[in-house]
Scaffold this motif. Sequence first.
Motif, mmCIF file in Angstrom:
data_model
loop_
_atom_site.group_PDB
_atom_site.id
_atom_site.type_symbol
_atom_site.label_atom_id
_atom_site.label_comp_id
_atom_site.label_asym_id
_atom_site.label_seq_id
_atom_site.Cartn_x
_atom_site.Cartn_y
_atom_site.Cartn_z
ATOM 1 N N ALA A 130 0.836 -1.204 0.000
ATOM 2 C CA ALA A 130 0.000 0.000 0.000
ATOM 3 C C ALA A 130 0.871 1.255 0.000
ATOM 4 O O ALA A 130 0.595 2.218 -0.728
ATOM 5 N N ALA A 131 1.941 1.242 0.794
ATOM 6 C CA ALA A 131 2.845 2.394 0.841
ATOM 7 C C ALA A 131 3.556 2.583 -0.498
ATOM 8 O O ALA A 131 3.726 3.714 -0.978
ATOM 9 N N LEU A 132 3.934 1.487 -1.124
ATOM 10 C CA LEU A 132 4.659 1.559 -2.397
ATOM 11 C C LEU A 132 3.781 2.089 -3.519
ATOM 12 O O LEU A 132 4.224 2.897 -4.341
ATOM 13 N N THR A 133 2.521 1.657 -3.555
ATOM 14 C CA THR A 133 1.648 1.961 -4.690
ATOM 15 C C THR A 133 0.606 3.037 -4.407
ATOM 16 O O THR A 133 -0.098 3.462 -5.328
ATOM 17 N N GLY A 134 0.456 3.443 -3.155
ATOM 18 C CA GLY A 134 -0.559 4.429 -2.814
ATOM 19 C C GLY A 134 -1.964 3.861 -2.758
ATOM 20 O O GLY A 134 -2.947 4.598 -2.880
ATOM 21 N N SER A 135 -2.066 2.551 -2.550
ATOM 22 C CA SER A 135 -3.379 1.895 -2.492
ATOM 23 C C SER A 135 -3.961 1.963 -1.082
ATOM 24 O O SER A 135 -3.237 2.165 -0.107
ATOM 25 N N HIS A 136 -5.278 1.767 -1.003
ATOM 26 C CA HIS A 136 -5.958 1.811 0.286
ATOM 27 C C HIS A 136 -6.400 0.431 0.773
ATOM 28 O O HIS A 136 -6.496 0.194 1.976
ATOM 29 N N LYS A 137 -6.697 -0.449 -0.168
ATOM 30 C CA LYS A 137 -7.117 -1.803 0.179
ATOM 31 C C LYS A 137 -6.416 -2.801 -0.738
ATOM 32 O O LYS A 137 -6.145 -2.490 -1.906
ATOM 33 N N VAL A 138 -6.153 -3.991 -0.210
ATOM 34 C CA VAL A 138 -5.413 -5.008 -0.950
ATOM 35 C C VAL A 138 -6.143 -6.339 -0.839
ATOM 36 O O VAL A 138 -6.558 -6.741 0.253
ATOM 37 N N LEU A 139 -6.275 -7.028 -1.970
ATOM 38 C CA LEU A 139 -6.809 -8.381 -1.983
ATOM 39 C C LEU A 139 -5.728 -9.289 -2.561
ATOM 40 O O LEU A 139 -5.419 -9.214 -3.753
ATOM 41 N N PRO A 140 -5.110 -10.145 -1.743
ATOM 42 C CA PRO A 140 -4.032 -11.005 -2.247
ATOM 43 C C PRO A 140 -4.572 -12.266 -2.911
ATOM 44 O O PRO A 140 -5.471 -12.917 -2.391
ATOM 45 N N MET A 141 -4.002 -12.584 -4.071
ATOM 46 C CA MET A 141 -4.351 -13.805 -4.776
ATOM 47 C C MET A 141 -3.064 -14.494 -5.227
ATOM 48 O O MET A 141 -1.994 -14.183 -4.707
ATOM 49 N N ASN A 142 -3.150 -15.398 -6.182
ATOM 50 C CA ASN A 142 -1.984 -16.168 -6.594
ATOM 51 C C ASN A 142 -1.536 -15.823 -8.008
ATOM 52 O O ASN A 142 -0.500 -15.217 -8.204
ATOM 53 N N SER A 143 -2.321 -16.186 -8.994
ATOM 54 C CA SER A 143 -1.957 -15.907 -10.387
ATOM 55 C C SER A 143 -2.539 -14.583 -10.850
ATOM 56 O O SER A 143 -3.475 -14.049 -10.251
ATOM 57 N N GLY A 144 -1.986 -14.084 -11.958
ATOM 58 C CA GLY A 144 -2.535 -12.869 -12.544
ATOM 59 C C GLY A 144 -3.973 -13.035 -12.969
ATOM 60 O O GLY A 144 -4.799 -12.138 -12.781
ATOM 61 N N ALA A 145 -4.279 -14.196 -13.563
ATOM 62 C CA ALA A 145 -5.657 -14.438 -14.003
ATOM 63 C C ALA A 145 -6.621 -14.408 -12.826
ATOM 64 O O ALA A 145 -7.745 -13.906 -12.947
ATOM 65 N N GLU A 146 -6.200 -14.916 -11.673
ATOM 66 C CA GLU A 146 -7.055 -14.858 -10.473
ATOM 67 C C GLU A 146 -7.290 -13.416 -10.046
ATOM 68 O O GLU A 146 -8.386 -13.068 -9.589
ATOM 69 N N ALA A 147 -6.268 -12.578 -10.182
ATOM 70 C CA ALA A 147 -6.431 -11.165 -9.840
ATOM 71 C C ALA A 147 -7.452 -10.513 -10.764
ATOM 72 O O ALA A 147 -8.307 -9.740 -10.324
ATOM 73 N N VAL A 148 -7.398 -10.841 -12.056
ATOM 74 C CA VAL A 148 -8.351 -10.292 -13.015
ATOM 75 C C VAL A 148 -9.767 -10.756 -12.679
ATOM 76 O O VAL A 148 -10.709 -9.954 -12.632
ATOM 77 N N GLU A 149 -9.928 -12.043 -12.456
ATOM 78 C CA GLU A 149 -11.253 -12.580 -12.100
ATOM 79 C C GLU A 149 -11.780 -11.933 -10.820
ATOM 80 O O GLU A 149 -12.965 -11.614 -10.712
ATOM 81 N N SER A 150 -10.894 -11.747 -9.850
ATOM 82 C CA SER A 150 -11.303 -11.127 -8.581
ATOM 83 C C SER A 150 -11.756 -9.686 -8.799
ATOM 84 O O SER A 150 -12.729 -9.229 -8.193
ATOM 85 N N ALA A 151 -11.047 -8.982 -9.674
ATOM 86 C CA ALA A 151 -11.423 -7.598 -9.974
ATOM 87 C C ALA A 151 -12.774 -7.539 -10.670
ATOM 88 O O ALA A 151 -13.602 -6.665 -10.366
ATOM 89 N N ILE A 152 -13.009 -8.459 -11.598
ATOM 90 C CA ILE A 152 -14.296 -8.501 -12.287
ATOM 91 C C ILE A 152 -15.436 -8.702 -11.288
ATOM 92 O O ILE A 152 -16.464 -8.000 -11.326
#
Length: 404
Positions: free
Chosen positions: A93-115
Amino acid sequence: MSSSVTDFLATEARFGAHNYAPIGVVLSRGEGVWVWDTEGNRYLDCLSAYSAVNQGHCHPKILAAMVEQAHRLTLTSRAFHNDQLAPFYEEIAALTGSHKVLPMNSGAEAVESAIKSVRKWGYEVKGVPDGQAEIIVCADNFHGRTLGIVGFSTDPETRKHFGPFAPGFKIIPFGNAAALEQAITPTTVAFLVEPIQGEAGVIIPPAGYFTEVRELCTAHNVMLVLDEIQTGLGRTGKLLAEQHEGIEADVTLLGKALSGGFYPVSAVLSNSDVLGTLRPGQHGSTFGGNPLACAVARAAMRVLVEEGMIENAAVQGARFLEGLKDIRANTIRDVRGRGLMLAVELHPEAGPARRYCEALQGKGILAKDTHEHTIRIAPPLVITSDEVDWALEQFATTLTQDFS
């Protein structure tokens, strides 16, 4: 090929699904920008595992963090807390200026989670009628290989005989802000886009495009979701590619280099509006946010910054790009790139890019073709000026080679 290499390839062909067509080299070791095959031949890696190895192969500090954590605790599931997750949240969060983080494993999982997350936000915050949320995406996109994602791909090879696909996606041309404005409706919840289209051949949008995109998304209360899984974490000479136009996404997706190539780690970065809609039991992952992943990611982020890799990507990327543009070869149609995310597009009559990649292998360079006529070039961010210059010599020799 030696018998050992032949045996490796034959065994893979016998037992493995044939969903890849790799260059004919069997790698056994890596260090920094270099990899070695089973016969001891050394190659400069100009793919970096599709930008997963930005920090270089087997970075000693990331390796040390992984080994240390592996001795202590590897997995708890999210049924319990672990002592690496909170520091990971705080540091990313400090590095990117984000407020909330959802950790996943693969990039595709991150995309699906965002959708899932932006749809939920659309229904519960924006007030879109249930079942009508729509996400705008771009033609020639690449966001992963899951069923949900390939459903909005425009590449027929990724779609053929995998349907039926889920509805709820609208496809527009990449780099065209007017097309985005025209596509937005009251039920639009998000615009999902790569800052630079990597798999499509390192396609860079016109200057000012993302400034307009940001303004449009803000004006229409649409979440801007930037897939920075390949472009993020220094690849383009900035921490995030969005910084080239001074904008901020509502949702940022990271993966690949988030672990420096040691472990599958990805993350959805956003705000409380979007990720705050998720409640216990509504989304999760057995391995997401595990202590080993968090320890590795913390080290991977740390060395990226402390060792000046992002700045080096900008300097060496400019050197590499200029050198590629200086190559006078009738085979070259276009040279483009940003930071160390580069591409050489060949004229169709020059033949498939694959044969140039195979010729480069013979000269100690490993690069990968995409879209038949384009060579992608993305070495680890630790590459030096001397290594760039040596690589340029090999590219110049290969691209002027007569294959007739």
